[in-house]
Design a protein around this motif. Structure first.
Motif, mmCIF file in Angstrom:
data_model
loop_
_atom_site.group_PDB
_atom_site.id
_atom_site.type_symbol
_atom_site.label_atom_id
_atom_site.label_comp_id
_atom_site.label_asym_id
_atom_site.label_seq_id
_atom_site.Cartn_x
_atom_site.Cartn_y
_atom_site.Cartn_z
ATOM 1 N N ALA A 144 -12.622 -20.650 15.249
ATOM 2 C CA ALA A 144 -12.543 -19.186 15.219
ATOM 3 C C ALA A 144 -12.393 -18.685 13.797
ATOM 4 O O ALA A 144 -11.949 -19.402 12.898
ATOM 5 C CB ALA A 144 -11.370 -18.706 16.073
ATOM 6 N N VAL A 145 -12.794 -17.426 13.621
ATOM 7 C CA VAL A 145 -12.612 -16.705 12.366
ATOM 8 C C VAL A 145 -12.090 -15.321 12.715
ATOM 9 O O VAL A 145 -12.593 -14.682 13.645
ATOM 10 C CB VAL A 145 -13.945 -16.584 11.582
ATOM 11 N N MET A 325 -20.636 -13.084 5.731
ATOM 12 C CA MET A 325 -19.551 -13.978 5.387
ATOM 13 C C MET A 325 -18.860 -14.507 6.650
ATOM 14 O O MET A 325 -18.518 -15.691 6.748
ATOM 15 C CB MET A 325 -18.541 -13.240 4.501
ATOM 16 N N ALA A 326 -18.699 -13.625 7.644
ATOM 17 C CA ALA A 326 -18.068 -14.025 8.895
ATOM 18 C C ALA A 326 -18.924 -15.033 9.644
ATOM 19 O O ALA A 326 -18.427 -16.043 10.158
ATOM 20 C CB ALA A 326 -17.817 -12.799 9.768
ATOM 21 N N SER A 327 -20.232 -14.774 9.708
ATOM 22 C CA SER A 327 -21.149 -15.685 10.393
ATOM 23 C C SER A 327 -21.174 -17.049 9.716
ATOM 24 O O SER A 327 -21.081 -18.095 10.380
ATOM 25 C CB SER A 327 -22.555 -15.078 10.421
ATOM 26 N N GLU A 328 -21.279 -17.054 8.400
ATOM 27 C CA GLU A 328 -21.309 -18.315 7.652
ATOM 28 C C GLU A 328 -20.004 -19.083 7.827
ATOM 29 O O GLU A 328 -20.004 -20.303 8.025
ATOM 30 C CB GLU A 328 -21.556 -18.029 6.165
ATOM 31 N N SER A 329 -18.875 -18.358 7.769
ATOM 32 C CA SER A 329 -17.574 -19.013 7.909
ATOM 33 C C SER A 329 -17.417 -19.648 9.282
ATOM 34 O O SER A 329 -16.922 -20.773 9.412
ATOM 35 C CB SER A 329 -16.451 -17.998 7.667
ATOM 36 N N LEU A 330 -17.869 -18.924 10.326
ATOM 37 C CA LEU A 330 -17.757 -19.474 11.677
ATOM 38 C C LEU A 330 -18.597 -20.741 11.810
ATOM 39 O O LEU A 330 -18.149 -21.737 12.400
ATOM 40 C CB LEU A 330 -18.198 -18.439 12.706
ATOM 41 N N ARG A 332 -19.392 -22.863 9.517
ATOM 42 C CA ARG A 332 -18.721 -23.950 8.794
ATOM 43 C C ARG A 332 -17.519 -24.477 9.566
ATOM 44 O O ARG A 332 -17.289 -25.683 9.619
ATOM 45 C CB ARG A 332 -18.296 -23.453 7.407
ATOM 46 N N VAL A 333 -16.769 -23.563 10.183
ATOM 47 C CA VAL A 333 -15.613 -23.980 10.987
ATOM 48 C C VAL A 333 -16.070 -24.783 12.205
ATOM 49 O O VAL A 333 -15.444 -25.774 12.588
ATOM 50 C CB VAL A 333 -14.789 -22.748 11.422
ATOM 51 N N GLU A 337 -15.311 -27.924 9.129
ATOM 52 C CA GLU A 337 -14.799 -27.678 7.778
ATOM 53 C C GLU A 337 -13.511 -26.859 7.814
ATOM 54 O O GLU A 337 -13.298 -26.047 8.709
ATOM 55 C CB GLU A 337 -15.838 -26.925 6.945
ATOM 56 N N ILE A 338 -12.680 -27.063 6.826
ATOM 57 C CA ILE A 338 -11.483 -26.238 6.637
ATOM 58 C C ILE A 338 -11.788 -25.274 5.501
ATOM 59 O O ILE A 338 -12.090 -25.696 4.377
ATOM 60 C CB ILE A 338 -10.265 -27.106 6.293
#
Length: 357
Positions: A144-145, A325-330, A332-333, A337-338
């Motif tokens: 989750a993000v 940024m939210a899409s990319e972060s999700l 990666r998670v 990834e941390i």
């Protein structure tokens, strides 16, 4: 007569091959010879076969579903942010299910539970409160993000706004135009944690720039359930949202009267729908917006702010950047990834809704 939906067995029969071979072709497997692959693809086209998403999810142990939890889709900021996230995830092969909570904790719990039961691969949660630690722990089993969600001890990555400099610039702009008293409409602070952050930033910067007592904080308004934008464009036309917007205008009107009586000739709205209602209230009273009347600034991103008359000054974040940024972060998670918490810097845009007092 409607044709029955084709099955994978039908594809195998028409291509004169096995179900497992068809499955390998669908999965992009390389251990299938070119002639067989072409026969399978021709059979798929002829039958109009659509692979089962649930079967694919079982095979790959992924559903390629994402859950997006939004507090309010009538806010231009939330609507544009959600659209950006959804579109970018779709480009990466994810179908996004969207839930709107209106700041209701019970609805939030229900949506989170539903998303998890649908085996989503990841969650993006916008501007939500987590009063119950058990509720927050239920999210920890899923990548989750959080956006605009302010949690002190959570290990879930967050992307939040930094509005400090933008607030300072907005207040300095009002001071430049000789405003000495500013009214602030915080919006539904109890429903949206982002608005509480706006309010805190404004109070802190106002004390530095204007001194004590220069900013009058008004009563809160309610979260917008009906479409404020449709009613702003055609307020005299009956619609499902007209009653809700009429109540908002009445509430904002009473707040405006109180702020004017305190000597405020500039009003900052923390919530976009309130800014739109404020425009109508000022017009109804024959009060100019901007020069020679009441200056107006909106904290929330109002997508139609450029098209209002006069154009609306606002504190804005680069919504597209934040959504990507939210899409990319999700993603990666979801890959394990941390990632670190991030902030997006807001800016102040002066338009003609601010003028001399």
């Amino acid at each position: 007569m409607e044709r029955n939906r084709a099955r994978i067995q039908d594809v195998a029969r028409l291509a004169h091959t096995s179900v497992s071979t068809v499955s390998r072709v669908l999965g992009g497997g390389k251990n299938v010879d070119r002639a067989t692959r072409e026969k399978v693809e021709e059979a798929i086209g002829e039958l109009g076969y659509i692979p089962s998403a649930s079967a694919r999810a079982m095979r790959l142990e992924r559903t390629h579903l994402a859950g997006l939890l939004v507090p309010d889709m009538t806010s231009g900021y939330h609507a544009l942010l959600s659209q950006t996230i959804k579109d970018d995830l779709f480009k990466q092969g994810y179908l996004t299910m969207i839930g709107t909570t209106f700041g209701d904790p019970a609805m939030q719990r229900s949506y989170i539970s539903s998303f998890i039961s649908q085996r989503v691969d990841g969650l993006v949660i916008l501007s939500s409160f987590f009063h119950d630690p058990l509720e927050l722990s239920s999210v920890k089993g899923v990548p989750a993000v959080f956006l605009d969600t302010f949690l002190e001890k959570s290990k879930i990555p967050t992307i939040n706004q930094d509005v400090s400099n933008a607030v300072s610039d907005a207040l300095k702009d009002l001071r430049f135009y000789r405003h000495e008293k500013v009214g602030y409409m915080p919006g539904p602070v109890g429903k949206l944690p982002l608005l509480a952050e706006y309010k805190e930033a404004l109070e802190k910067k106002a004390l530095e720039i204007f001194g004590k007592g220069a900013v009058e904080i008004s009563a809160q308004t309610e979260i917008s359930i009906m479409s404020s934008y449709a009613n702003f464009l055609a307020p005299s036309c009956p619609s499902d949202g007209s009653l809700g917007f009429k109540r908002r205008c009445e509430k904002v009107g009473s707040i405006l009267e109180a702020l004017l009586s305190e000597g405020a000739r500039a009003v900052i709205a923390g919530y976009g729908p309130d800014a739109l209602a404020l425009y109508l209230c000022l017009r109804a009273r024959g009060i100019p917006i901007g020069k020679g009347g009441v200056s107006v600034i909106s904290f929330d991103h109002v997508s139609m702010g450029d098209f209002l008359s006069p154009p609306l000054s606002s504190i804005e974040v680069p919504v597209g950047q934040m959504g990507l940024m939210a899409s990319e972060s999700l993603q990666r998670v979801m890959e394990g990834e941390i990632i670190e918490n991030k902030k997006v810097v807001a800016g102040y845009v002066h338009r003609q809704s601010v003028g001399l007092a």
